[in-house]
Design a protein around this motif. Structure first.
Motif, PDB file in Angstrom:
ATOM      1  N   GLU A 379       0.856  -1.186   0.000  1.00 25.60           N
ATOM      2  CA  GLU A 379       0.000   0.000   0.000  1.00 25.60           C
ATOM      3  C   GLU A 379       0.894   1.239   0.000  1.00 25.60           C
ATOM      4  O   GLU A 379       1.551   1.544   0.995  1.00 25.60           O
ATOM      5  CB  GLU A 379      -0.906  -0.022   1.231  1.00 25.60           C
ATOM      6  CG  GLU A 379      -1.865   1.141   1.341  1.00 25.60           C
ATOM      7  CD  GLU A 379      -2.706   1.076   2.617  1.00 25.60           C
ATOM      8  OE1 GLU A 379      -3.187   2.131   3.054  1.00 25.60           O
ATOM      9  OE2 GLU A 379      -2.864  -0.036   3.169  1.00 25.60           O
ATOM     10  N   ILE A 393      -3.894   5.824 -14.680  1.00 24.72           N
ATOM     11  CA  ILE A 393      -3.137   4.591 -14.449  1.00 24.72           C
ATOM     12  C   ILE A 393      -2.556   4.055 -15.758  1.00 24.72           C
ATOM     13  O   ILE A 393      -1.404   3.626 -15.812  1.00 24.72           O
ATOM     14  CB  ILE A 393      -4.033   3.534 -13.767  1.00 24.72           C
ATOM     15  CG1 ILE A 393      -4.316   3.946 -12.316  1.00 24.72           C
ATOM     16  CG2 ILE A 393      -3.379   2.150 -13.811  1.00 24.72           C
ATOM     17  CD1 ILE A 393      -5.281   3.044 -11.588  1.00 24.72           C
ATOM     18  N   ILE A 404      -2.639  -2.624 -10.410  1.00 25.47           N
ATOM     19  CA  ILE A 404      -3.195  -1.741  -9.378  1.00 25.47           C
ATOM     20  C   ILE A 404      -4.496  -2.362  -8.879  1.00 25.47           C
ATOM     21  O   ILE A 404      -5.484  -2.434  -9.607  1.00 25.47           O
ATOM     22  CB  ILE A 404      -3.459  -0.317  -9.915  1.00 25.47           C
ATOM     23  CG1 ILE A 404      -2.179   0.276 -10.500  1.00 25.47           C
ATOM     24  CG2 ILE A 404      -4.018   0.572  -8.809  1.00 25.47           C
ATOM     25  CD1 ILE A 404      -1.046   0.412  -9.512  1.00 25.47           C
ATOM     26  N   ILE A 407      -7.720   1.718  -4.942  1.00 32.35           N
ATOM     27  CA  ILE A 407      -7.298   2.975  -4.337  1.00 32.35           C
ATOM     28  C   ILE A 407      -8.168   3.254  -3.117  1.00 32.35           C
ATOM     29  O   ILE A 407      -9.380   3.028  -3.151  1.00 32.35           O
ATOM     30  CB  ILE A 407      -7.428   4.144  -5.343  1.00 32.35           C
ATOM     31  CG1 ILE A 407      -6.474   3.934  -6.527  1.00 32.35           C
ATOM     32  CG2 ILE A 407      -7.160   5.488  -4.671  1.00 32.35           C
ATOM     33  CD1 ILE A 407      -6.652   4.958  -7.637  1.00 32.35           C
ATOM     34  N   ARG A 409      -9.334   6.386  -1.154  1.00 29.49           N
ATOM     35  CA  ARG A 409      -9.378   7.849  -1.292  1.00 29.49           C
ATOM     36  C   ARG A 409     -10.402   8.421  -0.304  1.00 29.49           C
ATOM     37  O   ARG A 409     -11.571   8.030  -0.323  1.00 29.49           O
ATOM     38  CB  ARG A 409      -9.744   8.234  -2.721  1.00 29.49           C
ATOM     39  CG  ARG A 409      -9.799   9.732  -2.991  1.00 29.49           C
ATOM     40  CD  ARG A 409     -10.059   9.993  -4.462  1.00 29.49           C
ATOM     41  NE  ARG A 409      -8.949   9.513  -5.302  1.00 29.49           N
ATOM     42  CZ  ARG A 409      -9.051   9.309  -6.614  1.00 29.49           C
ATOM     43  NH1 ARG A 409     -10.221   9.500  -7.231  1.00 29.49           N
ATOM     44  NH2 ARG A 409      -8.005   8.882  -7.306  1.00 29.49           N
ATOM     45  N   ILE A 422      -4.692   9.113 -10.612  1.00 29.07           N
ATOM     46  CA  ILE A 422      -4.076   8.988  -9.288  1.00 29.07           C
ATOM     47  C   ILE A 422      -3.907  10.375  -8.693  1.00 29.07           C
ATOM     48  O   ILE A 422      -3.331  11.270  -9.323  1.00 29.07           O
ATOM     49  CB  ILE A 422      -2.714   8.273  -9.392  1.00 29.07           C
ATOM     50  CG1 ILE A 422      -2.906   6.862  -9.970  1.00 29.07           C
ATOM     51  CG2 ILE A 422      -2.033   8.202  -8.033  1.00 29.07           C
ATOM     52  CD1 ILE A 422      -1.600   6.153 -10.300  1.00 29.07           C
ATOM     53  N   ASP A 426      -3.822   9.738  -2.166  1.00 29.57           N
ATOM     54  CA  ASP A 426      -4.393   8.412  -2.431  1.00 29.57           C
ATOM     55  C   ASP A 426      -3.507   7.339  -1.805  1.00 29.57           C
ATOM     56  O   ASP A 426      -2.279   7.493  -1.728  1.00 29.57           O
ATOM     57  CB  ASP A 426      -4.468   8.143  -3.942  1.00 29.57           C
ATOM     58  CG  ASP A 426      -5.661   8.790  -4.605  1.00 29.57           C
ATOM     59  OD1 ASP A 426      -6.522   9.336  -3.888  1.00 29.57           O
ATOM     60  OD2 ASP A 426      -5.726   8.758  -5.856  1.00 29.57           O
ATOM     61  N   ILE A 428      -2.536   3.660  -2.754  1.00 33.02           N
ATOM     62  CA  ILE A 428      -2.614   2.775  -3.909  1.00 33.02           C
ATOM     63  C   ILE A 428      -2.200   1.366  -3.497  1.00 33.02           C
ATOM     64  O   ILE A 428      -1.094   1.159  -2.984  1.00 33.02           O
ATOM     65  CB  ILE A 428      -1.685   3.251  -5.047  1.00 33.02           C
ATOM     66  CG1 ILE A 428      -1.917   4.723  -5.357  1.00 33.02           C
ATOM     67  CG2 ILE A 428      -1.874   2.384  -6.285  1.00 33.02           C
ATOM     68  CD1 ILE A 428      -3.245   5.029  -5.961  1.00 33.02           C
ATOM     69  N   VAL A 430      -0.880  -1.944  -4.612  1.00 30.91           N
ATOM     70  CA  VAL A 430      -0.123  -2.422  -5.770  1.00 30.91           C
ATOM     71  C   VAL A 430       0.190  -3.901  -5.603  1.00 30.91           C
ATOM     72  O   VAL A 430       0.711  -4.330  -4.578  1.00 30.91           O
ATOM     73  CB  VAL A 430       1.189  -1.631  -5.928  1.00 30.91           C
ATOM     74  CG1 VAL A 430       1.980  -2.134  -7.121  1.00 30.91           C
ATOM     75  CG2 VAL A 430       0.896  -0.148  -6.062  1.00 30.91           C
TER      76      VAL A 430
END
Length: 445
Positions: A379, A393, A404, A407, A409, A422, A426, A428, A430
């Motif tokens: 993260e 992205i 990905i 997210i 948010r 993005i 945020d 993300i 991954v």
């Protein structure tokens, strides 16, 4: 990076092997020459014989130039002392393996930072939390929460009646938002594209939000899986004790342990709703007398990987739907999956994920190494200066082998697609093939 590892036991050896493959400069310290000799001679790893708490030993290992010092000997006190000395001699970051939960309390963090210990890791506690996460949702192998539960990642095996079978992902009708981030098929880990299909017995890794789990349970073909209430644990280890402490109150747990003294110790430390029985967990007659046939989950946590795998196989044959085995021998994990025993817990992989996080310069949390798949998930927090901030992205230039998952948010989980932009702040999630996190962190800082 220059990384010094104190302890050439199973965890230290696994870490040194893993990190050396990333072309890091690795030095392993241990008192025992025989343990040091077990490290693969074909790997570019330097060994130093001596006590990790010895100033002269640390200096001989080049501690003043170390980017990271990791204390993972079996002795908690040695690990902590070694970290204190290493930091005072110039190590930039230190990590100590511990077995005292009290040290992990948030109020203690600043205290240990002031001493010179940047991070503490308790592998048995992390293993117990993974087991409980798996028990809470009966139809999954593994699960993780991101953003305080705003986004979930789980892995589940696809059975014959799954509606998701043999459909191209790009043609999959999505009644609710979710994203398939990886597929484990045999010995191969696939980061899927739109043309990929889910095949029978694949383990699929999916990100979604909590409210969508009932739909995905149906999609994976697990509608008839009932919640877990009765659990038998074979082996009274520290993982077993912590598992009973983290488990929900509605789960009835029985620990079967053959050692009398350990049984007495467990009775003093486990919750009142946990039954401790002295006996051999491999004795099927004993297990049946304790309700094995009506048990929802069987967990094997002895010190032997082979025993744990065989015990789970026996439990499966007796009708237990969910089994979990502690398998510390890395070479046995693939075999455990081929035998379809269920979930596998490995402290080395759990520890590696935490330590990997300390190696990254980007703002990252929740680094996990997946047990079955050759992949990691992390993260990342997006700062204003991050390379990908403000980009879609699909335009970010991520290399092959990265996905990905979603997210977080403003505290809410979002299942992203190629057109998702993005934004600053945020989080993300991954997903990438193993050993890629260090290579891709440049996108997030």
């Amino acid at each position: 990076m220059k990384i010094i590892i104190a302890g050439a036991g199973s965890v230290g050896t696994h870490l040194s092997t893993l990190l050396s493959k990333e072309q890091q400069e690795i030095i392993v310290i241990d008192n025992d020459e025989e343990r040091l000799s077990n490290i693969d001679p074909y790997l570019d790893i330097m060994t130093v014989q001596g006590a990790p708490t010895s100033i002269s030993t640390l200096k001989n290992a080049g501690i003043k130039d170390a980017d990271l010092f990791i204390g993972v000997t079996p002795d908690e006190s040695s690990n902590m002392t070694a970290c204190l000395i290493a930091k005072s001699l110039g190590a930039k970051k230190t990590i100590a393996r511990i077995d005292n939960y009290e040290y992990l309390l948030p109020k203690q963090k600043e205290f240990f930072l002031n001493l010179g210990i940047d991070s503490l890791i308790y592998p048995e506690m992390l293993a117990a939390k993974e087991i409980v996460s798996s028990l809470k949702i009966s139809w999954i192998r593994q699960s993780w929460e991101f953003g305080g539960g705003a986004l979930l990642l789980f892995g589940s095996k696809v059975r014959e009646n799954a509606p998701i079978l043999d459909i191209k992902l790009e043609e999959l009708k999505k009644e609710v938002p979710f994203h398939i981030v990886a597929i484990k098929r045999g010995n191969e880990t696939i980061i899927p594209r739109g043309y990929d299909c889910i095949k029978l017995y694949d383990i699929v890794y999916i990100t979604t939000t909590r409210e969508n789990m009932p739909y995905l349970k149906k999609l994976i073909g697990k509608e008839n899986y009932k919640p877990i209430e009765n659990v038998i644990i074979m082996g009274g280890s520290r993982i077993a004790m912590r598992t009973t402490q983290y488990a929900p109150e509605n789960m009835h747990m029985t620990i079967v342990e053959n050692n009398y003294d350990k049984c007495m110790w467990l009775n003093e430390h486990v919750n009142n709703n946990v039954l401790v029985i002295k006996g051999d967990g491999r004795d099927l007659d004993l297990l049946k007398s304790e309700g094995l046939k009506t048990t929802d989950a069987f967990i094997a946590l002895t010190g032997s990987s082979e025993t744990n795998i065989l015990a789970c196989l026996a439990a499966k044959k007796a009708g237990v739907r969910k089994t979990i085995a502690e398998v510390e021998n890395i070479d046995y994990i693939g075999m455990a999956e081929s035998l379809d025993i269920g979930s596998v817990i490995n402290k080395k992989k759990i520890t590696a994920g935490h330590i990997y996080q300390m190696m990254l310069k980007a703002d990252v949390s929740n680094v996990k190494s997946l047990t079955f798949a050759s992949a990691d998930v992390a993260e990342f927090t997006i700062t204003k200066k991050a390379k990908v901030c403000g980009q879609k992205i699909k335009d970010a230039g991520f290399p092959k082998g990265i996905n990905i998952g979603g997210i977080i948010r403003d505290g809410k989980g979002i299942i992203a697609d190629g057109n998702t932009v993005i934004q600053e702040n945020d989080h993300i999630v991954v997903f990438c093939t193993q050993m890629m996190l260090k290579k891709i962190e440049k996108f997030f800082r």
